[in-house]
Structures are given as C-alpha cells and as structure tokens.
Scaffold this active site. Structure first.
Site, PDB file in Angstrom:
ATOM      1  N   GLY A  48       0.709  -1.228   0.010  1.00  0.00           N
ATOM      2  CA  GLY A  48       0.073   0.164  -0.128  1.00  0.00           C
ATOM      3  C   GLY A  48       0.921   0.816   0.352  1.00  0.00           C
ATOM      4  N   GLN A  53       3.095   9.567   1.732  1.00  0.00           N
ATOM      5  CA  GLN A  53       4.131   9.148   1.691  1.00  0.00           C
ATOM      6  C   GLN A  53       5.655   9.287   0.590  1.00  0.00           C
ATOM      7  OE1 GLN A  53       2.765   4.867   2.607  1.00  0.00           O
ATOM      8  NE2 GLN A  53       4.201   5.078   3.511  1.00  0.00           N
ATOM      9  N   CYS A  93       6.127  -0.363   7.461  1.00  0.00           N
ATOM     10  CA  CYS A  93       5.610   0.967   6.695  1.00  0.00           C
ATOM     11  C   CYS A  93       6.947   1.771   5.999  1.00  0.00           C
ATOM     12  CB  CYS A  93       5.658   2.042   7.736  1.00  0.00           C
ATOM     13  SG  CYS A  93       4.849   3.331   6.603  1.00  0.00           S
ATOM     14  N   LEU A  94       6.610   1.664   4.598  1.00  0.00           N
ATOM     15  CA  LEU A  94       8.043   2.466   3.822  1.00  0.00           C
ATOM     16  C   LEU A  94       8.157   3.497   4.278  1.00  0.00           C
ATOM     17  CD1 LEU A  94       6.621   1.108   0.497  1.00  0.00           C
ATOM     18  CD2 LEU A  94       8.010  -0.141   1.653  1.00  0.00           C
ATOM     19  N   HIS A 135      -4.279   1.421   7.974  1.00  0.00           N
ATOM     20  CA  HIS A 135      -2.603   2.046   7.832  1.00  0.00           C
ATOM     21  C   HIS A 135      -2.545   2.872   7.134  1.00  0.00           C
ATOM     22  CE1 HIS A 135       1.660   1.108   7.958  1.00  0.00           C
ATOM     23  NE2 HIS A 135       1.727   1.926   6.729  1.00  0.00           N
ATOM     24  N   GLU A 136      -3.428   2.650   5.734  1.00  0.00           N
ATOM     25  CA  GLU A 136      -2.981   3.586   4.519  1.00  0.00           C
ATOM     26  C   GLU A 136      -4.023   5.061   5.154  1.00  0.00           C
ATOM     27  OE1 GLU A 136      -0.529   3.257   3.221  1.00  0.00           O
ATOM     28  OE2 GLU A 136      -0.859   1.101   3.053  1.00  0.00           O
ATOM     29  N   HIS A 139      -1.766   7.577   7.779  1.00  0.00           N
ATOM     30  CA  HIS A 139      -1.183   8.512   6.715  1.00  0.00           C
ATOM     31  C   HIS A 139      -1.772   9.924   6.433  1.00  0.00           C
ATOM     32  CE1 HIS A 139       2.389   6.009   5.836  1.00  0.00           C
ATOM     33  NE2 HIS A 139       2.440   5.423   6.132  1.00  0.00           N
TER      34      HIS A 139
END
Ligand code: GNR
Ligand code: NI
Length: 169
Positions: A48, A53, A93-94, A135-136, A139
């Site tokens: 995702g 991000q 997480c990236l 999670h997204e 963000h």
C-alpha cells in the site's frame, strides 16, 4: 512512468493532514500520478502507499495486497462506514524502514471511496486488506503505526532509526 521518493520518519511532512479531493481533479494527470504511485509501491516493495508518503497531501491511497500484483485498488476520499472485531498484525511501513511491530486494528471494515475516475464504490474488507486500508488512512491523517506503541517501545524505535541514519551518513 517514474519512481517517486518516499518520505521517511521523522520527516514532519508525514504529519500533514490530507485534504479532500474534488472529483473534478480526477483527470488524466491524476491517473498518471496514481500509476507512478503503484510503480513506486511495487518497486519498494510494499502492499500500500498513501499519497502523504510521496509528499502529496491530497486524500487518496493505492493498495494491492495480491501476490501477483493484479489487484490494484485506488481509494479517493476513503471513509470507513462500519467496523467489527479486532485483529493484531505485525506491521511495517515504507516510511519507517526496518521497523516491525504489532498493531491492533479492526478485523472487518466497510469502506466507501471514489475510484480514480470518480466512481463511488463500497468495499467490505477483512484480514490483511482491512489492516492495510486502516494503515493507509492513518497516513492521510498524519498518523504512523509507531504512534500506537508504548512510549518505551517508541523510544527504542526512535533510537534505532537515529543510529541507522548516523551510520548511513
Ligand atoms: O508494505 C507494507 N506492508 C504492510 C504490512 C503490514 C501492515 C501494513 C503494511 S503497509 C506497508 C506499506 C506502507 O507503508 N504503506 O503506508
Ligand atoms: Ni505506511
């Protein structure tokens, strides 16, 4: 197509609250940007990617939790309209590289959003897809999964990342 740079903790831009998108903004340029986000996500690799991000503070995200990279989903202005149960998943997480930690999320959710053409849809999700959507969406509110950790664990994470940055410099 191009790969976009991914912001990393503790970059303050990750704390930006995304603004809602007007359907009139969903043009070819937007869809090209969405394709670049998928490319960036697959390359990372990740399941995702929220616009936040890649320093884009419009309210949308892309997700593909499939193994074959053939289930692309775009969520514009997503809204969770119902939740049920709890699940604990080891998240990464990236934007917080090398860190993994258990987070408790809703087990089942129903989300309403627009697709990249402005068409409304509703999706019932559970398991990893439900985790990823939550999670997204965090963000988009400027929230990271490490914000759920105890102060002690969060401190350990901060020190590990600071140390990694020193050795990378
Ligand atoms: O690639 C990712 N994997 C992942 C695993 C468990 C829970 C959440 C995620 S999302 C993450 C990509 C990312 O950072 N998205 O914001
Ligand atoms: Ni993330």
């Amino acid at each position: 197509m191009s790969l976009l740079p991914i912001l990393e903790f503790p970059d303050p831009r990750l704390r930006t609250i995304a603004r809602a998108i007007d359907p009139s903004e969903l043009d070819d340029a937007f869809r090209a940007h969405v394709q670049n986000m998928f490319e960036t996500m697959y390359d990372a690799p990740g399941i995702g990617l929220a616009a936040s991000q890649v320093d884009d503070h419009r309210r949308f995200m892309v997700i593909d939790v499939s193994e074959n990279h053939d289930e692309r989903r775009v969520f514009v202005n997503p809204r969770i309209v119902s939740r049920e149960g709890e699940q604990v998943c080891q998240e990464g997480c990236l934007s917080v590289p090398t860190i993994n930690a258990d987070v408790t999320r809703s087990e089942k959710i129903v989300v309403q959003a627009l697709d990249e053409f402005g068409k409304p849809f509703e999706l019932a999700a559970d398991g990893l897809l439900a985790v990823c959507i939550q999670h997204e969406m965090d963000h988009l509110e400027g929230k990271l999964f490490i914000d759920y950790l105890s102060p002690l664990k969060r401190d350990m994470v901060k020190r590990k990342l600071a140390k990694l940055r020193r050795s990378a410099a």
